[in-house]
Write a protein that holds these residues in place. Structure first.
Motif: not given
Length: 194
Positions: A91, A94-95, A98, A183
């Protein structure tokens, strides 16, 4: 082409640090999303460090395009080049937290140094940081002041440093706690370190 070292000595009065007896391995971790001009400059500044102990530079690139390194960077200078356009689940990342946590898996030193691709580092950065870290016997250390440029590196101003991007910390501590995956909190280790 040879990585460019910035800032030029004529623009910043350099301090010369003495060779140190420090033997702790410093893992500098550079996360980027394909900003290869910044990576080139930052790699040059990393190669120009006067730290006498062992080091490694982990370049963690999350852009679709891979980063090609010169043939001697990995073998002679301990530069690890990781291309990870997606997270381990396939995927999108996300941030920043991560991304930083995944990059830490490739770091093998005793100390962690954030090496942001758009920051500027003077040649004594690692030597000073390790010295202060050992002197104060802390989990993490960062300078009170850093040089900042608002004109693309033409001039520099010494200013108070509230950013964690210039921090040096125990790699074990950073790996145990990990970076926040919110985030907006990618530069902060969970549980705090300052």
């Amino acid at each position: 082409p040879q990585p460019q070292v910035a800032p030029p000595p004529a623009q910043v009065q350099r301090q010369r640090s003495k060779p140190t007896p420090y033997k702790m391995k410093v893992s500098s971790v550079l996360c980027t999303y394909g900003r290869f001009d910044c990576v080139q400059r930052s790699t040059g500044m990393w190669l120009n460090q006067d730290y006498a102990g062992p080091t490694e530079l982990v370049i963690f690139n999350t852009a679709p395009e891979p980063l090609e390194l010169g043939p001697t960077l990995g073998s002679q200078h301990n530069v690890v080049n990781v291309h990870a356009p997606t997270n381990p689940n396939g995927q999108p990342w996300s941030s920043l937290g991560e991304v930083r946590n995944a990059a830490l898996e490739h770091a093998t030193g005793e100390l962690y140094s954030c090496w942001d691709d758009d920051d500027l580092f003077l040649p004594f950065h690692l030597t000073q940081a390790v010295g202060k870290w050992l002197e104060h016997k802390v989990i993490a250390w960062k300078p009170r002041f850093s040089l900042f440029s608002n004109d693309g590196g033409q001039t520099f101003k010494l200013a108070g440093n509230a950013m964690e991007a210039s921090i040096l910390a125990s790699l074990d501590f950073v790996k145990r706690h990990g970076f926040s995956t919110k985030q907006s909190g990618g530069e902060h280790v969970q549980g705090g370190w300052l």
